[in-house]
Design an enzyme around this catalytic site. Structure first.
Site, PDB file in Angstrom:
ATOM      1  N   GLU A   1      -4.048  -9.037   0.967  1.00  0.00           N
ATOM      2  CA  GLU A   1      -4.520  -8.755   2.326  1.00  0.00           C
ATOM      3  C   GLU A   1      -6.041  -8.843   2.306  1.00  0.00           C
ATOM      4  O   GLU A   1      -6.678  -8.234   1.441  1.00  0.00           O
ATOM      5  CB  GLU A   1      -4.077  -7.352   2.734  1.00  0.00           C
TER       6      GLU A   1
ATOM      7  N   GLU B   1       0.826  -1.208   0.000  1.00  0.00           N
ATOM      8  CA  GLU B   1       0.000   0.000   0.000  1.00  0.00           C
ATOM      9  C   GLU B   1       0.861   1.259   0.000  1.00  0.00           C
ATOM     10  O   GLU B   1       0.565   2.226   0.715  1.00  0.00           O
ATOM     11  CB  GLU B   1      -0.939   0.000   1.204  1.00  0.00           C
TER      12      GLU B   1
END
Ligand code: GAL
Length: 851
Positions: free
Chosen positions: A523, A448
Site C-alpha cells: 500500500e 494491517e
C-alpha cells in the site's frame, strides 16, 4: 530429474494416443463458458422478494417478526427485485451516520425469499445454490428448514438444497442477512450483492470448486499440465467413475475453440456418500502463455462417466504462465521482470453501491489499464469472481486478499468475532475458488491486522494457504514500520508486504532472516484530492470539505505519488507498489473521517497518535458531510483526477503524455500567481502563456516526477506546454480560459447495449462554452430523461460531499462534469434516447441501440 523427463515423455505419447482416440472435435456448442463449474449452472438472480427489518433507512426500527423462513409467511408488502441487490445504496445519506461507512444506512436485517420450481424430471439430482457473496451473516432456509450459514459477507459459498427440495412443486428459498452485527472501516454494502446460481448435478459429480490445475514445468515447447479432480458420490453405493479431461483454447468471448489435448483418463472408486481426488496429467505442446499483453487462456473440460454414461461435465478455465519472486531482482512473469504498477481497490462501484456489475467493473479496469496499471489488490477481502475473470481476460495480476482483521479486530464486530470458527473455512473458500485463475499471483492473508506480530498465527494462516496451493506465495500487508519482522512473524511468509513505511527497508534487507525475502509495497501514497479543485496554500478547505488537486495532500502515513516514485527508485529490488487507491470508494473520507482506527497507522508512535487523536476529536465537532474517499486516482463517477496522468507518465513512459494543471479560469486572480504543474512522460518542457515562453524546465531522472512553474502570473488566455524527451519534441497539452457555460455535451462510452439487465452505458455530460471547452468550476444542475426502451440506473458527479441520492435523475455538475448510467429494459429491442437538460443551456442527447 531424469525420472521426471521420462515421465513427461511417456505422458506425451499417452496423451497423443488419447487425442487420436477421441478425435479433435471442438465443444459441442459455441456458447460462452459462464464460469468454472458444472455445466448445468443457471443464473438464480431473478424474481426475489425482499423485506427489511431492524434498523431502517430513516433510522427507525421495525421489529423483525419471528420465523420469516416459514412457507406461510405473508409476503404481501415485500418488494420484488432482481439480484444483485444492495439495500443501502439508495440511502438516504444521513449526516449523523458515520463518514467511514459512507453516511449510508447499511445496518439492518434483510430477508430475501424466492419461489421456484425444479421439474420432476430432475428428481434424483443434487441441487445446489451458489452465492458469490451476501453481506452479512447469511442464514439460508429451504421450505422452512434451516440449510446453513456463511457469516463472512465477502466470500462465495454453496448450499446443498437437495435434502429439503420438492421436485415438481413450488419451493421457497429464504435468506436472512444481518449487517447490524457487522462493523466495517469502509462502506461494505448490504444484501445479496453478488450473483446467485442454481446448480444441478447428478449424484456423482465434480465437487464444488473441485478442480485444481497446475503447470509445474513450462518451456517454449511444452507445458506439463497437472489436474486434481475431486469427485463427489452422493449415492448410497460405492461407484466406479472414469474421469476424462479435454483441453481447449478459450477465446476472448469465453468460448472454447481449438481442442489442444487431453489428460490421461483415470478410473476411481468412490465410497458411498464420499469423495475422492484423482490426479491426471498431460503435456501440452507449444503452449500459448498467459501474460499481461496476450492473456491467452485455456479451458479444461472434465467429464465424469459412470457405467458408460457421462454424469457430469465441468469446465475449468486456466492459463499457463510462470511466476517467480526474487529479493534482488523483483518479480518475473514468464521469465521477464515486471514491475508491479498496482492499485488497491475496494469492491463498491460508486453510484451502484456494492451490487456487482460486470460492465461497471470492466469500465474501471479499462481505465486502469490505459493508465498503465498492471496489478490489482483486492483490498481487503475476497473479490467478486467477475473481477478475476476480467483480470484473466484483460491481463492484470491480482493480489488476492482474505482479511482486514484476524482474532483481534479493528472494530468491535470485525472478523474477530468469527475468526476462531471460520478462518480456515474462509481461507479454503478463497483459495479453492481462485486457484485456477492465472491472474491471481499472490495470496494475502491480511491487511494491517492487529495480530501482525503474532508468529504462530501468521504461520498457521500462511500454512493453510500453502497447503491448498503451493504454487503461489503468501503475503500480508504490514503497517508497523518494522512490520512483523522484529517479532519474526514474517519468517512464515513468502513475501513481505509493506504499507507506507519504507524507511526501515535497508535495515531489514541485510537481516539474515529477511535478506532473501522479496518485498512489495502493498500500500503506498494515499494521496488525497478532489477532481478539479485547486487551492493556493492550505490544500484542505474545511468549508467545502474538498481537497486541492495539486497532489500535495496526504495523511501522516502517506505521501505524494512523486515521493513514492522516489522511494521506489531508491529500492529498485522491490517488486513494485499498490497505490491507495485506483478509484474513490464509498466511505473512509480521510482526512474528513473521524474513524479512530486510523490511529492504528501509528501503532508504534505515541506522539503521532496523540496528534491525530486531537485532530479527529476536532473534526467530530464540525461533522463534515464527506461520505466517500478522496484517495482515488479516479473519482467515484469514473472521471480521472490530475494524478491519473502522473501515474500514466511514470507507468507508460513510452506513451507521449503531457498534462497541465490547474484549469485556466481564475478571473479573481488576474495579476496573481497561479502555480502550474505538468505531468509528462518526457523529461523536459517549455510552458507558454498566450504564446510567450515562461521558461523551459528539466526533470532529473529518479528525482523529479513533475515539471513545476511556481511563479506564473495569471492572465486569461491559453496555457500551453511543449514536452521533450531526449531533446526531441514528445507531447503537448493546452488549457484555455473558457467563455461562459452555454451548452451541454454528451459522450456515451458505447453506442450499443445488450438488453440483459446487466449491460450498462456510462454517459458523461460536460458543461461547455460556445466553442465546446469544458467550463471548470461549473455546477449547473442537469436533468436527465430517457425515451424508448431504456432506463436510468444512477447518476453521479464525483463530489465526495454530495447528499443527492445516486438514483436521482437530476444532479448538479461537479467541476464541469456529471455522469448518468443507463441500461436497456430487459428483453426489449430497438433503441432509446438519453437526454440532458439544464436551465439556460443548450440540451444534449444521444441514441443507444439495443443489440
Ligand atoms: C491503510 C489501510 C487502508 C486505508 C488506508 C488509507 O492503512 O490499510 O485500508 O485505510 O490506510 O490511507
Amino acid at each position: 530429474m531424469n525420472m521426471n523427463k521420462k515421465m513427461f515423455s511417456l505422458n506425451n505419447c499417452l496423451s497423443l494416443v488419447v487425442c487420436l482416440m477421441m478425435g479433435f472435435s471442438g465443444f459441442s456448442q459455441n456458447t460462452a463458458i459462464k464460469r468454472m463449474g458444472s455445466t448445468d449452472t443457471q443464473s438464480f438472480d431473478d424474481n426475489w422478494l425482499f423485506s427489511r427489518y431492524g434498523l431502517q433507512a430513516d433510522g427507525l426500527i421495525k421489529e423483525e417478526p419471528k420465523n420469516l423462513e416459514a412457507v406461510s409467511t405473508n409476503e404481501t408488502n415485500w418488494e420484488k427485485l432482481n439480484l444483485p441487490h444492495d439495500w443501502a445504496i439508495k440511502g438516504p445519506f444521513r449526516i449523523e451516520l458515520r463518514g467511514e461507512t459512507g453516511k449510508l444506512p447499511w445496518k439492518g436485517i434483510g430477508w430475501y425469499r424466492k419461489h421456484f420450481t425444479v421439474p420432476a424430471s430432475d428428481s434424483g439430482k443434487e441441487i445446489f445454490v451458489d452465492f458469490d457473496g451476501a453481506m452479512a451473516n447469511a442464514k439460508i432456509y429451504l421450505n422452512g428448514n434451516y440449510v446453513g450459514t456463511w457469516p463472512y459477507g465477502y466470500n462465495s459459498f454453496r448450499m446443498n438444497l437437495t435434502p429439503f427440495l420438492k421436485f415438481g412443486q413450488e419451493n421457497i428459498l429464504a435468506v436472512r442477512l444481518d449487517t447490524e452485527n457487522w462493523d466495517s472501516r469502509w462502506y461494505p454494502g448490504a444484501g445479496i450483492y453478488r450473483h446467485v446460481w442454481l446448480v444441478k448435478t447428478n449424484p456423482v459429480h465434480v465437487g464444488h470448486w473441485g478442480t485444481y490445475i497446475t503447470t509445474p514445468n513450462i518451456t517454449k515447447e511444452a507445458a506439463d499440465i497437472r489436474m486434481i479432480v475431486k469427485v463427489d458420490n452422493a449415492t448410497n453405493q460405492t461407484v466406479k467413475a472414469v474421469v476424462t479431461t479435454d483441453l481447449y483454447e478459450m477465446d476472448i468471448n469465453d468460448v472454447a475453440k481449438l481442442k489442444v489435448g487431453s489428460l490421461i483418463p483415470r478410473t476411481v472408486e468412490i465410497n458411498a456418500n464420499g469423495n475422492k481426488e484423482v490426479e491426471a496429467h498431460s503435456v501440452l505442446n507449444n503452449p500459448k502463455l498467459w501474460d499481461l499483453k496476450t492473456p491467452n487462456r485455456y479451458v479444461a473440460q472434465t467429464k465424469v462417466t459412470v457405467d458408460g454414461k457421462v454424469v457430469d461435465t465441468y469446465n475449468t478455465p486456466f492459463g499457463i504462465r510462470t511466476i517467480e519472486f526474487t529479493a534482488r531482482n523483483g518479480f518475473l512473469l514468464n521469465g521477464k521482470r515486471v514491475e508491479i504498477f498496482g492499485t488497491c481497490n475496494h469492491h463498491d462501484l460508486g453510484a451502484l453501491g456494492a451490487a456487482i456489475n460486470t460492465s461497471a467493473l470492466k469500465r474501471q479496469l479499462v481505465m486502469l489499464k490505459e493508465m498503465g496499471c498492471n496489478s490489482l489488490r483486492t483490498s481487503h477481502n475476497p473479490p467478486a469472481p467477475e473481477l478475476l475473470e476480467l483480470a484473466d481476460k484483460m491481463g492484470f495480476l491480482v493480489w488476492d486478499e482474505a482479511f482486514d482483521a484476524w482474532k483481534n479486530g479493528k472494530k468491535k464486530l470485525d472478523y474477530n468475532v468469527i475468526y476462531d470458527e471460520w478462518h480456515e473455512k474462509d481461507l479454503l473458500a478463497l483459495v479453492h475458488r481462485d486457484r485456477n485463475n492465472p491472474s491471481v499471483f499472490i495470496w494475502s492473508i491480511g491487511n494491517e491486522v492487529p495480530d501482525q506480530q503474532n508468529v504462530a498465527m501468521t504461520k498457521h494462516l500462511a500454512d493453510i494457504m500453502r497447503r491448498e496451493d503451493p504454487t503461489r506465495p503468501v503475503s500480508n500487508g504490514y503497517n508497523d514500520p518494522d512490520g512483523g519482522r522484529s517479532s519474526g512473524a514474517v519468517v512464515a511468509l513468502d513475501i513481505m508486504g509493506v504499507n507506507y513505511f519504507f524507511s526501515q527497508q535497508p535495515k531489514w534487507d541485510v537481516d539474515p532472516r529477511y535478506e532473501k525475502k522479496p518485498t512489495l509495497g502493498s500500500e503506498t501514497a494515499s494521496t488525497v484530492s478532489s477532481r478539479g479543485e485547486y487551492f493556493f496554500g492550505d490544500p484542505y478547505n474545511k468549508t467545502s470539505w474538498q481537497i486541492s488537486s495539486y497532489d500535495d495532500a496526504f495523511p501522516g502515513w502517506g505521501c505524494s505519488p512523486d515521493t513514492q516514485f522516489r522511494t521506489n527508485a531508491q529500492f529498485p529490488h522491490l517488486l513494485g507498489e499498490y497505490v491507495w487507491t485506483g478509484f474513490d470508494y464509498l466511505g473512509e473520507p480521510t482526512p474528513y473521517n473521524s474513524d479512530e482506527t486510523n490511529l492504528l497507522n501509528f501503532r508504534t508512535d505515541p506522539s503521532k497518535q496523540a496528534e491525530l487523536e486531537a485532530k479527529l476529536a476536532e473534526l467530530q465537532k464540525s461533522n463534515p458531510p464527506s461520505r466517500s474517499s478522496y484517495f482515488g486516482i479516479i473519482d467515484l463517477a469514473g472521471f480521472p483526477k490530475d494524478r491519473y496522468y502522473s501515474y500514466k507518465s511514470h507507468w507508460r513512459p513510452d506513451v507521449p503524455t503531457a498534462h497541465i494543471l490547474p484549469h485556466w479560469n481564475w478571473n479573481e486572480r488576474v495579476g496573481q500567481i497561479v502555480p502550474v504543474h505538468v505531468y509528462t512522460s518526457g523529461d523536459e518542457g517549455e510552458l507558454f502563456l498566450n504564446g510567450k515562453s515562461i521558461g523551459r524546465k528539466k526533470m532529473e531522472a529518479g528525482k523529479d516526477f513533475r515539471l513545476v512553474w511556481d511563479n506564473v502570473v495569471y492572465t486569461p488566455g491559453e496555457l500551453k506546454v511543449v514536452c521533450y524527451k531526449k531533446g526531441k519534441q514528445w507531447a503537448t497539452d493546452v488549457v484555455k480560459t473558457t467563455d461562459v457555460a452555454t451548452k451541454l455535451k454528451m459522450t456515451a462510452d458505447r453506442t450499443e447495449v445488450f438488453a440483459d439487465d446487466v449491460d450498462l452505458v456510462f454517459v458523461t455530460v460536460d458543461i461547455t462554452d460556445k466553442s465546446g471547452l469544458v467550463v471548470p468550476r461549473s455546477n449547473e444542475s442537469v436533468k436527465f430523461s430517457l425515451e424508448g426502451a431504456g432506463e436510468i440506473v444512477a447518476t453521479d458527479n464525483g463530489d465526495a460531499t454530495s447528499f443527492v441520492p445516486f438514483q436521482s435523475h437530476e444532479r448538479p455538475a461537479y467541476n464541469g462534469k456529471v455522469l448518468v448510467i443507463v441500461k436497456a429494459k430487459k428483453g426489449q429491442k430497438g433503441q432509446f434516447t438519453v437526454k440532458a437538460e439544464s436551465a439556460g443551456l443548450q440540451t444534449a442527447s444521444t441514441v443507444i441501440r439495443i443489440k
